[in-house]
Motif scaffolding. Sequence first.
Motif, PDB file in Angstrom:
ATOM      1  N   GLY A  37      25.350  -5.106  59.495  1.00  0.00           N
ATOM      2  CA  GLY A  37      24.976  -6.175  60.414  1.00  0.00           C
ATOM      3  C   GLY A  37      23.885  -7.062  59.844  1.00  0.00           C
ATOM      4  O   GLY A  37      23.962  -8.296  59.923  1.00  0.00           O
ATOM      5  N   THR A  94      24.173 -11.004  58.709  1.00  0.00           N
ATOM      6  CA  THR A  94      23.288 -12.089  59.140  1.00  0.00           C
ATOM      7  C   THR A  94      22.788 -12.893  57.944  1.00  0.00           C
ATOM      8  O   THR A  94      22.787 -14.129  57.957  1.00  0.00           O
ATOM      9  CB  THR A  94      22.084 -11.525  59.917  1.00  0.00           C
ATOM     10  N   THR A 149      25.560 -14.951  56.457  1.00  0.00           N
ATOM     11  CA  THR A 149      25.890 -16.102  57.293  1.00  0.00           C
ATOM     12  C   THR A 149      24.987 -17.285  56.964  1.00  0.00           C
ATOM     13  O   THR A 149      25.450 -18.429  56.861  1.00  0.00           O
ATOM     14  CB  THR A 149      25.746 -15.734  58.782  1.00  0.00           C
ATOM     15  N   VAL A 177      28.751 -14.278  63.977  1.00  0.00           N
ATOM     16  CA  VAL A 177      27.718 -13.334  63.546  1.00  0.00           C
ATOM     17  C   VAL A 177      26.413 -13.596  64.285  1.00  0.00           C
ATOM     18  O   VAL A 177      25.783 -12.673  64.825  1.00  0.00           O
ATOM     19  CB  VAL A 177      27.496 -13.435  62.024  1.00  0.00           C
ATOM     20  N   LEU A 223      26.990 -12.926  68.150  1.00  0.00           N
ATOM     21  CA  LEU A 223      27.160 -11.487  68.403  1.00  0.00           C
ATOM     22  C   LEU A 223      25.835 -10.751  68.216  1.00  0.00           C
ATOM     23  O   LEU A 223      25.511  -9.831  68.978  1.00  0.00           O
ATOM     24  CB  LEU A 223      28.219 -10.902  67.465  1.00  0.00           C
ATOM     25  N   SER A 224      25.075 -11.162  67.207  1.00  0.00           N
ATOM     26  CA  SER A 224      23.773 -10.543  66.975  1.00  0.00           C
ATOM     27  C   SER A 224      22.848 -10.774  68.160  1.00  0.00           C
ATOM     28  O   SER A 224      22.134  -9.869  68.599  1.00  0.00           O
ATOM     29  CB  SER A 224      23.141 -11.113  65.698  1.00  0.00           C
ATOM     30  N   VAL A 277      27.715  -6.909  65.023  1.00  0.00           N
ATOM     31  CA  VAL A 277      27.869  -7.757  63.833  1.00  0.00           C
ATOM     32  C   VAL A 277      28.492  -6.963  62.698  1.00  0.00           C
ATOM     33  O   VAL A 277      29.320  -7.470  61.941  1.00  0.00           O
ATOM     34  CB  VAL A 277      26.501  -8.335  63.397  1.00  0.00           C
ATOM     35  N   TYR A 323      32.205  -6.687  63.280  1.00  0.00           N
ATOM     36  CA  TYR A 323      32.845  -7.972  62.997  1.00  0.00           C
ATOM     37  C   TYR A 323      32.899  -8.232  61.492  1.00  0.00           C
ATOM     38  O   TYR A 323      33.934  -8.664  60.966  1.00  0.00           O
ATOM     39  CB  TYR A 323      32.091  -9.100  63.692  1.00  0.00           C
ATOM     40  N   SER A 324      31.785  -7.969  60.798  1.00  0.00           N
ATOM     41  CA  SER A 324      31.692  -8.279  59.369  1.00  0.00           C
ATOM     42  C   SER A 324      32.708  -7.499  58.542  1.00  0.00           C
ATOM     43  O   SER A 324      33.358  -8.055  57.657  1.00  0.00           O
ATOM     44  CB  SER A 324      30.273  -7.992  58.855  1.00  0.00           C
ATOM     45  N   ASP A 352      32.083  -7.844  74.322  1.00  0.00           N
ATOM     46  CA  ASP A 352      32.222  -8.308  72.949  1.00  0.00           C
ATOM     47  C   ASP A 352      33.684  -8.412  72.540  1.00  0.00           C
ATOM     48  O   ASP A 352      34.071  -9.308  71.790  1.00  0.00           O
ATOM     49  CB  ASP A 352      31.462  -7.398  71.992  1.00  0.00           C
TER      50      ASP A 352
END
Length: 432
Positions: free
Chosen positions: A48, A52, A55, A246, A249-250, A258, A261-262, A396
């Motif tokens: 996560g 970030t 991103t 990202v 969601l964070s 995250v 998702y990542s 989510d």
Amino acid sequence: MKSQFIKFTKKPFVRNVIILSTGTAAAQVVTMLLSPFITRIYGPEAFGLMGTFNTIISIIVPIVALTYPIAIVLPKHDSEAHGIIRLSIFITTIVAIFSGILLLFFHQKFLELFQLEEIASYLYLIPIIIFSAGILQVIEQWLIRTRQFSVSAKVTFVQALIINSGKVGVGLFSPVASILIIFSACTQGLKAFLLLIFTRNTKARLPSVIFRKSTSSKGLAKKYKDFPLFRAPQSIVNSISEGIPVLMLSSFFGAASVGFYSIGRSVLNVPTQLIGKSVGDVFYPKISTVANSGESVSKMLLKATLILIGIGILPFGFVILFGPFLFSLVYGSEWLLAGEYARWIALWSFSSFILQPVVRTLPVIMAQRFHLVYTIFSLLIRISMLAIGYFWFSSDIIAISLFGASSGLLNLILIIITLILCRRFDRLNRVR
């Protein structure tokens, strides 16, 4: 039948796609083989934080040279392409220095504004990443122009091997998020360095073209002004669109969300990196040549798009049907939710996969203004879908499902509109 297949694979376009895809495939095999170890070593939270950081980088990197490197492929004469290379490197250097000054004076304000305290110390890597990314973009576009696809293929494999084995090797001793972030930060620079090494004894070596006399940088900057005016903003908006899940969601659901998702997004990017990008990179100089010669751009675009649909429907469809089972089997039971995410992300990823020729065609048919406007519209829709999932449903999964479905539909509409624009371009091209 066999002879026809052999004849088909010997076509220059197909052969170049195969070369690029082979290198990418080897890189993806390395990535997929080591991913189960990497996910078990670091865990969702570490992914996560890396997500970030990535991103932020993904938003900045596409415009480090104001997208001028993309224009390297377009000129008929190499002397003009050499001038664009020099212009791109100059702009990259200025942007890197400027970003360093901004971070030096406004570091704390950036942290507070975007809630990036957890990765605060790594933001100082951004100027280095910017410079590395600009050099990488120049080299990659020059290799595309000179059709040195075998070099790109080799470097893609070597880079993946070094980065992923490094994550595993170092992670065995220090399995913390900072290791993932540092390796991510090194990705651009490592690939640029490897490309310079692999091209040092070829005609495409970069130092030999930087210092040649060519068209003035000022004249080139004006001639290709559509790139900083429209393509650069479009790239920023598109990067924000890619990264907004990202960041949201964070903020809404935390670092673990995250991470889910990542990992889902990275897995579903495999077909795009393996085949879609390879087709796009080979397609770009080809479609430029077709347009300059007065041939049908729309027919070539339609053919390439249909081929990618046929190739992509099976792997993406498989994830849509069996995503949770596959992710829990490969990565461990704690990644089951990532499989649920992946089901919906697959709709977006599939449409992005078949969108590769469209993205390469838009600058050729001089439709970059339209592309910018459509990308802004798409971003607003995607943000709205994520917000609805959080504020209306507090889920989510629903947020990701709305985001994935809307993104897939938006890309499909873009493909249809681009085909219409290509037919109009073909008619005008014939009149000329």
